[in-house]
Design an enzyme around this catalytic site. Structure first.
Site, PDB file in Angstrom:
ATOM      1  N   GLU A 127     -15.008   7.298  -2.462  1.00  0.00           N
ATOM      2  CA  GLU A 127     -13.909   6.332  -2.512  1.00  0.00           C
ATOM      3  C   GLU A 127     -14.445   4.977  -2.936  1.00  0.00           C
ATOM      4  O   GLU A 127     -15.667   4.773  -3.004  1.00  0.00           O
ATOM      5  CB  GLU A 127     -13.205   6.242  -1.149  1.00  0.00           C
ATOM      6  CG  GLU A 127     -12.394   7.486  -0.864  1.00  0.00           C
ATOM      7  CD  GLU A 127     -11.683   7.461   0.466  1.00  0.00           C
ATOM      8  OE1 GLU A 127     -11.650   6.399   1.117  1.00  0.00           O
ATOM      9  OE2 GLU A 127     -11.170   8.513   0.862  1.00  0.00           O
ATOM     10  N   HIS A 241      -3.096  -1.735   0.747  1.00  0.00           N
ATOM     11  CA  HIS A 241      -3.626  -0.628  -0.058  1.00  0.00           C
ATOM     12  C   HIS A 241      -3.043  -0.743  -1.460  1.00  0.00           C
ATOM     13  O   HIS A 241      -1.849  -0.967  -1.609  1.00  0.00           O
ATOM     14  CB  HIS A 241      -3.237   0.715   0.582  1.00  0.00           C
ATOM     15  CG  HIS A 241      -4.057   1.865   0.081  1.00  0.00           C
ATOM     16  ND1 HIS A 241      -3.933   2.357  -1.200  1.00  0.00           N
ATOM     17  CD2 HIS A 241      -5.028   2.595   0.679  1.00  0.00           C
ATOM     18  CE1 HIS A 241      -4.787   3.359  -1.358  1.00  0.00           C
ATOM     19  NE2 HIS A 241      -5.463   3.516  -0.228  1.00  0.00           N
ATOM     20  N   ARG A 285     -11.041  -2.939  -2.362  1.00  0.00           N
ATOM     21  CA  ARG A 285      -9.606  -2.701  -2.255  1.00  0.00           C
ATOM     22  C   ARG A 285      -8.754  -3.945  -2.500  1.00  0.00           C
ATOM     23  O   ARG A 285      -7.708  -3.884  -3.131  1.00  0.00           O
ATOM     24  CB  ARG A 285      -9.344  -2.170  -0.854  1.00  0.00           C
ATOM     25  CG  ARG A 285      -8.066  -1.476  -0.696  1.00  0.00           C
ATOM     26  CD  ARG A 285      -8.017  -0.794   0.640  1.00  0.00           C
ATOM     27  NE  ARG A 285      -8.472   0.558   0.548  1.00  0.00           N
ATOM     28  CZ  ARG A 285      -8.484   1.405   1.600  1.00  0.00           C
ATOM     29  NH1 ARG A 285      -8.079   0.995   2.771  1.00  0.00           N
ATOM     30  NH2 ARG A 285      -8.895   2.632   1.442  1.00  0.00           N
ATOM     31  N   HIS A 339      -1.525  -1.981   4.880  1.00  0.00           N
ATOM     32  CA  HIS A 339      -2.246  -0.759   5.220  1.00  0.00           C
ATOM     33  C   HIS A 339      -3.034  -0.863   6.526  1.00  0.00           C
ATOM     34  O   HIS A 339      -3.020   0.070   7.316  1.00  0.00           O
ATOM     35  CB  HIS A 339      -3.203  -0.446   4.062  1.00  0.00           C
ATOM     36  CG  HIS A 339      -3.926   0.855   4.190  1.00  0.00           C
ATOM     37  ND1 HIS A 339      -3.272   2.068   4.283  1.00  0.00           N
ATOM     38  CD2 HIS A 339      -5.260   1.152   4.233  1.00  0.00           C
ATOM     39  CE1 HIS A 339      -4.167   3.052   4.366  1.00  0.00           C
ATOM     40  NE2 HIS A 339      -5.369   2.518   4.351  1.00  0.00           N
ATOM     41  N   ARG A 374     -11.936  -4.189   4.938  1.00  0.00           N
ATOM     42  CA  ARG A 374     -12.473  -2.919   5.449  1.00  0.00           C
ATOM     43  C   ARG A 374     -12.843  -1.974   4.304  1.00  0.00           C
ATOM     44  O   ARG A 374     -12.097  -1.815   3.341  1.00  0.00           O
ATOM     45  CB  ARG A 374     -11.432  -2.246   6.339  1.00  0.00           C
ATOM     46  CG  ARG A 374     -11.878  -0.935   6.942  1.00  0.00           C
ATOM     47  CD  ARG A 374     -10.804  -0.367   7.847  1.00  0.00           C
ATOM     48  NE  ARG A 374      -9.636  -0.022   7.080  1.00  0.00           N
ATOM     49  CZ  ARG A 374      -9.425   1.160   6.523  1.00  0.00           C
ATOM     50  NH1 ARG A 374     -10.316   2.126   6.651  1.00  0.00           N
ATOM     51  NH2 ARG A 374      -8.319   1.384   5.853  1.00  0.00           N
TER      52      ARG A 374
END
Ligand code: SIN
Length: 505
Positions: A127, A241, A285, A339, A374
């Site tokens: 990811e 997200h 992200r 998110h 995160r």
């Protein structure tokens, strides 16, 4: 007698219930805390307003759970880099050093989770912002494959009582020590006295118009802890997200899909991410989320092009979700969506809050692992590791109600308009979307703070005369929204907290 019957009998008799450890919330963090406390010999009551497991955020988690494989140093460094070097190195050490044993003991040996394999080896996923494939997963619906077995395991544990559809309304406190909570089910309220109380109530997605969280994510634990005087930290750092399905009936399109090679295109068909970051679609992200938002604003739409991979073969669950909505697999419309809250109730390396005998774990807690942003697939791991550590540390304290004044249910205001909570919630979400979203500025944040303060005042007036779950959720949401907006006014603009140039007034 079932757990529910026991509680109801005590409630009818107006006697407080007692338990060694009260856990509020039934996601991976709450379940792990319950497991550890029960293993250490405590009686554990788990209350969850979820009709579990479907309404806990863990059930919704797609990507998976990051592990160290043979390179703990590399996970350590990825977590730190994703956080823009704001994470707490000691907290990252706790995460990394305990990851392997926690996953092997609880998920594999105790629950028997069958993570996807390739031959006799795990099929590690990749990811964004991970320097190597290291995500254990089950298809792209890992959370539900963990939580179902976890709840079943605890259901049959002799020292654990699981009580669903039960909300904690407030903490019972006396002179800085927490003694349990006031609980509510079917409109009835009662006090449960506990040696220790562990909050594991999840995130704050319901504060925003769109979220990848379940609707029950109203920040309950954070609000209750803050009202009781516990410290919160890093509340400004709300993660969005980049790729939630941008239509009705929103669903998350896991970052793992980009990890497998899917690319983002704007309405002109242009692949735009290489122009924003050298890592393109696998950039941190917050960078991808803001780029997606900008391209949507400028060109009208962003889609995820999955033609570089075998989408339906690799992600059958997501392909099915697309089919249910008649969305073409090779062009999925996506938009950023709330998110994860990186901040929360301030805790130490064992989940202890600043209040005596109160612990917090999972998304409602701020451990320091995430700092301002995160790394993907670290939240299940954090919930597991801190849940176990808090559960172990919460054992050995007597439940004691002698100094407590028992709260009474208030229902002196039957004239509460039926749409009151819904209308106020919509107002709160509008303020958060417009002023405390993906990109912020000081003017909007000040405006949000005033609007939220007014809204909280209106809600408080009703909470003083009426006890209902809906109203308490609204109260919790308004407290937490205010904590986020206020913190954002002063927080360092880094990671998820992006502040635009100050407007000319
Ligand atoms: C995802 O599957 O993209 C979400 C994973 C995460 O937020 O950790």
């Amino acid at each position: 007698m079932t757990g529910t019957e026991k509680i109801e009998e005590a409630s009818e008799a107006r006697k407080p219930n007692e338990t060694d450890v009260l856990v509020v919330g039934s996601g991976i963090a709450g379940c792990s805390a319950a497991l550890a406390a029960a293993r250490a010999g405590a009686s554990v009551l788990v209350v969850t307003k979820a009709t579990r497991p479907e309404s806990a955020a863990t059930h919704w988690a797609q990507g998976g759970i990051a592990v160290t494989r043979d390179a703990p140093e590399s996970l350590r460094s990825d977590v730190m880099t994703a956080s823009a070097n704001t994470a707490n190195p000691t907290a990252i050490d706790v995460l990394v050093e305990n990851a392997g044993e926690a996953v092997a003991d609880v998920l594999i040996d105790t629950l028997g989770i069958s993570f996807d394999r390739e031959g006799d080896k795990f099929d590690y996923g990749k990811e964004a912002a991970h320097s190597e494939p290291r995500i254990l997963h089950v298809d792209a619906s890992t959370g539900q494959h963990i939580l179902g077995p976890f709840c079943s395991y605890l259901d049959s544990h002799p020292r654990v009582t699981m009580l669903e559809d039960t909300a904690a309304l407030s903490l019972l406190t006396h002179e800085g020590r927490v003694h349990g909570a006031t609980l509510e089910r079917d409109g009835k309220t009662w006090a449960t006295i506990a040696g220790t109380t562990i909050l594991a109530t999840g995130g704050i997605g319901a504060l925003y118009g769109t979220t990848t969280n379940p609707g029950s994510a109203t920040g309950d634990g954070i609000a209750m802890a803050a009202l009781a005087g516990a410290e919160t930290e890093d509340m400004a750092y709300v993660q969005f997200h980049p790729t939630a399905y941008a239509g009705d009936d929103l669903f998350l399109v896991s970052e793992a899909v980009r990890g497998e090679g899917a690319v983002l295109r704007n309405a002109d068909g242009e692949r735009f991410m290489p122009g924003y970051h050298p890592e393109a679609e696998l950039a941190p992200r917050d960078v991808v989320a803001r780029a997606v938002q900008r391209e949507r604003d400028v060109t009208g739409e962003v889609t995820l092009d999955t033609t570089p991979l075998d989408f339906s073969g690799t992600f059958p669950d997501l392909a099915e979700k697309c089919d249910e909505r008649s969305v073409p697999h090779d062009s999925i419309p996506v938009a950023p969506s709330e998110h994860f809250l990186c901040g929360g109730i301030a805790v130490d390396d064992r989940g202890r809050t600043t209040l005596d005998r109160l612990f917090a774990v999972g998304e409602c807690a701020r451990t320091g692992v995430h700092g301002a942003n995160r790394l993907a697939s670290t939240s299940l791991l954090e919930g597991l590791v801190w849940g176990l550590r808090a559960g172990e540390s919460a054992v050995g304290f007597d439940a004691d109600s002698s100094a407590l004044e028992m709260p009474t249910a208030l229902n002196s205001d039957p004239a509460l308009p039926p749409e009151f909570a819904r209308d106020k919630f919509v107002r709160l979400q509008r303020v958060m979307d417009e002023c405390v979203g993906l990109s912020r500025n000081q003017t909007d944040l000040r405006r949000a703070t005033s609007a939220l303060r007014r809204l909280k005042g209106e809600v408080d007036a009703y909470v003083r005369t009426r006890t209902s779950r809906e109203l308490y959720e609204l109260r919790n949401a308004s407290i937490v929204a205010l904590l986020v907006a206020r913190d954002a006014l002063d927080a360092e603009p880094v990671g998820c907290h992006h502040v635009e140039e100050v407007d000319a007034d």
